[in-house]
Design a protein around this motif. Structure first.
Motif, PDB file in Angstrom:
ATOM      1  N   GLU A 144       8.113 -28.775  56.510  1.00  0.00           N
ATOM      2  CA  GLU A 144       6.829 -29.022  55.774  1.00  0.00           C
ATOM      3  C   GLU A 144       5.776 -29.404  57.080  1.00  0.00           C
ATOM      4  O   GLU A 144       5.019 -30.133  56.954  1.00  0.00           O
ATOM      5  N   ARG A 155       6.475 -34.546  49.812  1.00  0.00           N
ATOM      6  CA  ARG A 155       6.621 -33.352  50.399  1.00  0.00           C
ATOM      7  C   ARG A 155       8.232 -32.947  49.902  1.00  0.00           C
ATOM      8  O   ARG A 155       8.813 -33.560  49.194  1.00  0.00           O
ATOM      9  N   ARG A 156       8.449 -31.685  50.272  1.00  0.00           N
ATOM     10  CA  ARG A 156       9.957 -31.113  49.745  1.00  0.00           C
ATOM     11  C   ARG A 156      10.877 -31.488  51.042  1.00  0.00           C
ATOM     12  O   ARG A 156      10.315 -31.731  52.024  1.00  0.00           O
ATOM     13  N   ARG A 179      18.465 -38.534  45.197  1.00  0.00           N
ATOM     14  CA  ARG A 179      17.781 -38.314  44.130  1.00  0.00           C
ATOM     15  C   ARG A 179      17.625 -39.872  43.354  1.00  0.00           C
ATOM     16  O   ARG A 179      16.641 -40.251  42.744  1.00  0.00           O
ATOM     17  N   THR A 221      15.491 -31.815  52.159  1.00  0.00           N
ATOM     18  CA  THR A 221      16.814 -31.462  51.815  1.00  0.00           C
ATOM     19  C   THR A 221      17.683 -32.344  52.717  1.00  0.00           C
ATOM     20  O   THR A 221      17.259 -32.972  53.620  1.00  0.00           O
ATOM     21  N   ASP A 244      15.527 -30.219  47.732  1.00  0.00           N
ATOM     22  CA  ASP A 244      15.900 -28.884  47.397  1.00  0.00           C
ATOM     23  C   ASP A 244      17.365 -28.950  47.963  1.00  0.00           C
ATOM     24  O   ASP A 244      17.514 -28.701  49.412  1.00  0.00           O
ATOM     25  N   HIS A 260      10.804 -39.669  43.582  1.00  0.00           N
ATOM     26  CA  HIS A 260       9.517 -39.111  43.860  1.00  0.00           C
ATOM     27  C   HIS A 260       9.410 -37.879  44.903  1.00  0.00           C
ATOM     28  O   HIS A 260       8.233 -37.253  44.891  1.00  0.00           O
ATOM     29  N   ILE A 261      10.402 -37.747  45.750  1.00  0.00           N
ATOM     30  CA  ILE A 261      10.508 -36.643  46.655  1.00  0.00           C
ATOM     31  C   ILE A 261      11.148 -35.459  46.082  1.00  0.00           C
ATOM     32  O   ILE A 261      12.189 -35.489  45.454  1.00  0.00           O
ATOM     33  N   THR A 262      10.652 -34.308  46.312  1.00  0.00           N
ATOM     34  CA  THR A 262      11.017 -33.067  45.789  1.00  0.00           C
ATOM     35  C   THR A 262      12.376 -32.561  46.673  1.00  0.00           C
ATOM     36  O   THR A 262      12.082 -32.172  47.730  1.00  0.00           O
TER      37      THR A 262
END
Length: 334
Positions: free
Chosen positions: A163, A133-134, A146, A136, A155, A151-153
């Motif tokens: 999501e 998933r994305r 990070r 923040t 932003d 492996h996590i997107t």
């Protein structure tokens, strides 16, 4: 309740706030206040908010006072929404999940939605809830996030990420935006606006708005672009050009665009589109106007243009949006 995460047989949607030692009182308080102010036009509460902890009792905060938490993790079993606020503990961003917190999360029932505020995203990530998933988190914790969860997107430049059944938000104030977004998702713009008005906060900041703006958005009276924004809001039903906006402030288009982004975190076009969408949503909720008429009054010109923008920004058509929040169907051609 339209969220789909409401437990059958309950009159109100339960929001459980899972706190941990070092919890920030502001984050805990804002959840209770915002969801507590969400009420029907007849002044009936729409949510039940409970605070729980992996181990109930006296919980240390990051302030000079503790809180007393009566509920343990079993409170999560009855929750339609689980919120995990941040803490100021040294191990908050180490990427690991403690045994008590892991056991507490195991009580979350299938189908419940889970959300985090600030570095609470580290808990969701460590629990595997953000895989694929994305997400923040607070901009200062981006390097650690990070490093632990490549492996996590991630932003880092937005206020919150939705999501579906898992949501994350940035710093403490972004938790307000997240809660209002959830209320808006469940009960529509009018209810969320009433909550915002009562708590004297902006009714809507788009989740994609910049998380960190070089300087705070000033009041319209002192803003170098505030007069143009006020002018535009009175004319949403007509085409508005960037040149016209710049003229209201006696600026060049280039200077106006730069200052507008500095003050709002958005380009003029992004901001104007969002205002038009918000106006269209309000008309769909509160009037019987046709979709074509709503589109015209909101400045989109045609129903096709409104459908395109609503699908792009909020993922539904005008017809589906109205059916959700007004309980009525639209003609098949919509």
């Amino acid at each position: 309740m339209r969220t789909g995460s409401q437990r059958p047989g309950r009159d109100r949607h339960r929001v459980a706030v899972l706190v941990r030692p070092g919890v920030m009182p502001m984050e805990l308080g804002l959840v209770h206040q915002l969801f507590g102010y969400a009420r029907t036009p007849a002044d009936e509460p729409l949510y039940e908010v409970v605070t729980c902890a992996p181990e109930p009792g006296t919980i240390r905060t990051d302030a000079d006072f503790p809180i007393q938490v009566a509920h343990g993790p079993r409170a999560l079993e009855e929750a339609g929404t689980v919120l995990v606020p941040a803490t100021h503990e040294p191990d908050e961003t180490d990427g690991r999940l403690s045994g008590p917190v892991a056991r507490a999360l195991s009580h979350i029932r299938p189908g419940a939605r889970v959300a985090s505020i600030c570095t609470g995203a580290f808990v969701l990530a460590a629990a595997g809830l953000l895989d694929g998933r994305r997400a923040t988190t607070h901009w200062r914790s981006v390097p650690e996030f990070r490093a632990h969860f490549p492996h996590i997107t991630l932003d880092p430049d937005v206020l919150y990420v939705d999501e579906g059944d898992v949501l994350t938000s940035a710093g403490e104030a972004s938790g307000i935006d997240l809660c209002l977004h959830l209320i808006r998702r469940d009960h529509g713009t009018a209810t969320a606006n009433r909550v915002a008005r009562r708590t004297v906060v902006p009714p809507h900041r788009d989740g994609g708005q910049a998380q960190y703006i070089p300087r705070p958005v000033p009041p319209e009276q002192s803003s170098s672009t505030g007069r143009a924004r006020a002018w535009a809001l009175r004319r949403l039903d007509r085409p508005i050009t960037l040149s016209e906006l710049a003229e209201q402030e006696a600026m060049s288009v280039r200077t106006f665009s730069r200052r507008f982004r500095e003050e709002t975190g958005q380009t003029p076009v992004q901001w104007l589109t969002r205002q038009r969408i918000d106006h269209a949503r309000q008309l769909l909720e509160e009037t019987e106007l046709s979709v074509d008429r709503v589109a015209a009054d909101a400045g989109f010109g045609t129903g096709a243009s409104l459908r395109q923008h609503m699908r792009a920004l909020i993922g539904v058509s005008p017809r589906a949006y109205r059916r959700t929040f007004r309980g009525r169907d639209e003609p098949a051609y919509d």
